[in-house]
Enzyme design. Structure first.
Site, PDB file in Angstrom:
ATOM      1  N   HIS A   1      33.873  11.063  65.328  1.00  0.00           N
ATOM      2  CA  HIS A   1      33.103  11.977  64.482  1.00  0.00           C
ATOM      3  C   HIS A   1      32.543  13.167  65.260  1.00  0.00           C
ATOM      4  O   HIS A   1      32.737  14.323  64.878  1.00  0.00           O
ATOM      5  CB  HIS A   1      31.945  11.242  63.817  1.00  0.00           C
ATOM      6  CG  HIS A   1      32.373  10.163  62.872  1.00  0.00           C
ATOM      7  ND1 HIS A   1      33.521  10.235  62.120  1.00  0.00           N
ATOM      8  CD2 HIS A   1      31.798   8.970  62.551  1.00  0.00           C
ATOM      9  CE1 HIS A   1      33.637   9.148  61.379  1.00  0.00           C
ATOM     10  NE2 HIS A   1      32.613   8.368  61.623  1.00  0.00           N
TER      11      HIS A   1
ATOM     12  N   ASP B   1      48.023 -12.768  51.477  1.00  0.00           N
ATOM     13  CA  ASP B   1      47.469 -13.184  52.765  1.00  0.00           C
ATOM     14  C   ASP B   1      48.075 -12.285  53.839  1.00  0.00           C
ATOM     15  O   ASP B   1      49.277 -12.359  54.120  1.00  0.00           O
ATOM     16  CB  ASP B   1      47.797 -14.652  53.028  1.00  0.00           C
ATOM     17  CG  ASP B   1      47.205 -15.162  54.341  1.00  0.00           C
ATOM     18  OD1 ASP B   1      46.609 -14.352  55.084  1.00  0.00           O
ATOM     19  OD2 ASP B   1      47.348 -16.367  54.619  1.00  0.00           O
TER      20      ASP B   1
ATOM     21  N   LYS C   1      33.623  16.730  54.551  1.00  0.00           N
ATOM     22  CA  LYS C   1      32.341  17.122  53.971  1.00  0.00           C
ATOM     23  C   LYS C   1      32.326  18.611  53.635  1.00  0.00           C
ATOM     24  O   LYS C   1      32.849  19.445  54.383  1.00  0.00           O
ATOM     25  CB  LYS C   1      31.201  16.756  54.926  1.00  0.00           C
ATOM     26  CG  LYS C   1      30.956  15.248  55.027  1.00  0.00           C
ATOM     27  CD  LYS C   1      29.789  14.931  55.923  1.00  0.00           C
ATOM     28  CE  LYS C   1      29.485  13.432  55.925  1.00  0.00           C
ATOM     29  NZ  LYS C   1      28.939  12.969  54.650  1.00  0.00           N
TER      30      LYS C   1
ATOM     31  N   GLU D   1      21.044   7.788  62.214  1.00  0.00           N
ATOM     32  CA  GLU D   1      20.959   6.788  61.158  1.00  0.00           C
ATOM     33  C   GLU D   1      19.635   6.051  61.243  1.00  0.00           C
ATOM     34  O   GLU D   1      19.161   5.755  62.347  1.00  0.00           O
ATOM     35  CB  GLU D   1      22.104   5.781  61.271  1.00  0.00           C
ATOM     36  CG  GLU D   1      23.495   6.376  61.190  1.00  0.00           C
ATOM     37  CD  GLU D   1      24.566   5.332  61.415  1.00  0.00           C
ATOM     38  OE1 GLU D   1      24.970   4.685  60.436  1.00  0.00           O
ATOM     39  OE2 GLU D   1      24.989   5.148  62.570  1.00  0.00           O
TER      40      GLU D   1
ATOM     41  N   ASP E   1      32.126   4.195  68.571  1.00  0.00           N
ATOM     42  CA  ASP E   1      32.007   4.188  67.120  1.00  0.00           C
ATOM     43  C   ASP E   1      31.789   5.578  66.547  1.00  0.00           C
ATOM     44  O   ASP E   1      32.259   5.870  65.443  1.00  0.00           O
ATOM     45  CB  ASP E   1      30.849   3.267  66.710  1.00  0.00           C
ATOM     46  CG  ASP E   1      30.799   3.009  65.217  1.00  0.00           C
ATOM     47  OD1 ASP E   1      31.869   2.773  64.622  1.00  0.00           O
ATOM     48  OD2 ASP E   1      29.697   3.033  64.636  1.00  0.00           O
TER      49      ASP E   1
ATOM     50  N   LYS F   1      21.356   4.667  66.105  1.00  0.00           N
ATOM     51  CA  LYS F   1      20.889   3.839  64.995  1.00  0.00           C
ATOM     52  C   LYS F   1      19.399   3.595  65.128  1.00  0.00           C
ATOM     53  O   LYS F   1      18.825   3.715  66.207  1.00  0.00           O
ATOM     54  CB  LYS F   1      21.650   2.508  64.984  1.00  0.00           C
ATOM     55  CG  LYS F   1      23.130   2.660  64.615  1.00  0.00           C
ATOM     56  CD  LYS F   1      23.798   1.321  64.448  1.00  0.00           C
ATOM     57  CE  LYS F   1      25.226   1.491  63.942  1.00  0.00           C
ATOM     58  NZ  LYS F   1      25.287   2.098  62.596  1.00  0.00           N
TER      59      LYS F   1
END
Length: 487
Positions: free
Chosen positions: A237, A91, A179, A213, A232, A337
């Protein structure tokens, strides 16, 4: 990339989505390849949702196999991989439970790697609990994004973690840096005489970096509604990719040489005046639309999202770098998105020839460009003009494929596989240093603050499109367009 480095890899969030989709599949691929992981290396999963090791291995068998069996699963390799895995029911909210972890790993060999595939709110408590039982020695700690909500909260996490682990023990992961095409970009620039003389303002007209995306926020509505696309995706990135594209040649590929050059780019970003944000930054939010024949909901109706939310799901930015190499060259960054396609790419648009004896087609924008595709198909293409067969001097765009799979028998390594091997072997070059992260937050914050203070909602865009029209208008002001618009 073989290693004799023994290790104990402790995976917090051992039943989580990231562990199932990325981390354990990457470790399995390294295991299956043979020689990449020391035979004595162990994986210790930490979670509280299963009772014991047998239950955890059943969980892994169910949830990880779909991500490692796309090309057929080697059952022998899979069985031997499972033998590496131990389990500790723990926990995270109870520091006393960490004594169980200490006892479980005390006799295991090699360097200890603690991978925190958890929410950032748990980073500091986990690190303090590890230190309380003496597990911060001979150890490396891997921190997933997002690391904080803004510069202040990021510094608070870094300060607290830095009291327990030295900077050279901390691996802030950004999987885009692992990548294959990003690595090949470095090889192209710094290993060949062809591109480096052209990699500057005299020959480059503009650069685009896109991470698009098709998916929406899915089951992450609660998290995403308090984060948004700027935090985000852009702060980490996109700015990391920008720094790789624009960096000066390092004197070597050791970790600090590479990261020093990336930091110089981040510190050279032209500060955005709050009065100009509306001219150089576009934010949008997806509404309902059709993607691949299916109707998808608006962001505001997604589970966990507030109906009146003004969180952005799309960002487009015009960025400038104030240094000798890049002065005057616009960098256009874009992420979103529910866009028309899933794609991540870097597009370097070279300037047209100053005078053409071959006609106007040789002067058109985009005739010469380099496209580095990061996903879904990792390729590098060089576009140029060639004469069409037949009568007359008619030019057409053609491309040269840098198809590495034709020259190398080894398959391309997935980003997480490369990065996890780098952690185990102590290579820091592809991980984000604290001063890089601070520089990125410092540049992003004026945009965050202006959007927070503004009463203007994000610009709407239909799902299945390429975002708000304002993003295209921003490029049109500079006489250019996004790559898919030209085609």
């Amino acid at each position: 990339m073989q290693t004799d480095s023994s290790f104990t890899f402790v995976l917090f969030g051992g039943t989580g989505d990231l562990s199932m989709r990325k981390i354990l599949p990457a470790l399995f691929e390294a295991h299956r390849a043979g020689g990449m992981l020391a035979a004595s290396g162990k994986i210790v999963a930490v979670a509280r949702h299963v009772a014991d090791r047998g239950g955890y291995l059943e969980w892994v068998d169910t949830h990880v196999k779909p991500y490692v069996s796309k090309n057929g699963l080697d059952e022998t390799a899979w069985a031997s991989f499972l033998e590496r895995i131990e389990f500790v029911k723990l926990d995270l909210g109870n520091p006393e439970d960490f004594a169980l972890l200490r006892d479980a790993v005390s006799d295991l060999p090699g360097i200890r790697v603690f991978y925190l595939a958890t929410g950032p709110s748990l980073f500091v408590p986990i690190c303090r609990a590890l230190a309380s039982v003496g597990l911060n020695e001979n150890a490396r700690i891997v921190l997933e994004k997002p690391l904080g909500y803004d510069l202040k909260s990021s510094n608070a996490i870094n300060d607290a973690v830095g009291e327990i682990f030295a900077e050279e023990q901390i691996y802030r992961i950004d999987h885009y840096l692992g990548k294959e095409p990003v690595q090949n970009l470095l090889a192209l620039r710094f290993g060949n005489a062809l591109f480096e003389p052209l990699w500057r303002r005299e020959w480059v007209e503009s650069i685009q970096i896109t991470i698009a995306e098709e998916l929406g926020v899915e089951a992450r509505g609660d998290f995403y509604d308090n984060t948004g696309a700027l935090r985000d995706m852009v702060q980490n990135h996109l700015l990391q990719l920008l720094s790789i594209v624009a960096m000066e040649p390092p004197h070597s590929m050791d970790s600090d040489s590479v990261r020093d050059e990336k930091l110089r780019v981040l510190r050279a970003l032209k500060p955005i005046d709050q009065r100009d944000i509306s001219k150089v930054a576009v934010r949008g939010q997806y509404h309902s639309g059709v993607i691949r024949g299916a109707t998808v909901p608006a962001y505001a109706t997604e589970p966990g999202v507030k109906p009146e939310s003004t969180t952005e799901t799309f960002v487009a930015l015009k960025v400038e770098i104030e240094n000798w190499r890049w002065a005057g060259v616009p960098f256009f960054l874009r992420t979103g998105k529910r866009l028309a396609d899933r794609v991540a790419e870097i597009v370097v648009n070279f300037r047209p020839v100053p005078h053409s004896a071959l006609g106007a087609s040789a002067l058109r924008a985009g005739a010469n460009r380099l496209v580095i595709r990061l996903q879904p198909n990792e390729t590098i293409r060089l576009y140029c003009l060639a004469k069409q067969p037949g009568e007359g001097m008619n030019l057409a765009s053609v491309h040269l494929d840098l198809a590495f799979d034709r020259f190398f028998r080894e398959g391309q390594m997935e980003a997480y596989q490369r990065l996890l091997l780098d952690v185990i072997n102590g290579r820091l070059a592809l991980f984000v240093r604290r001063d890089e992260q601070e520089a990125a937050w410092r540049w992003v914050e004026p945009i965050l603050n202006e959007w927070a203070a503004s009463n203007k909602p994000p610009k709407p865009y239909a799902s299945g499109t390429w975002g708000p029209a304002a993003a295209s208008a921003m490029l049109a002001q500079h006489g250019t367009c996004w790559l898919e618009e030209e085609n």
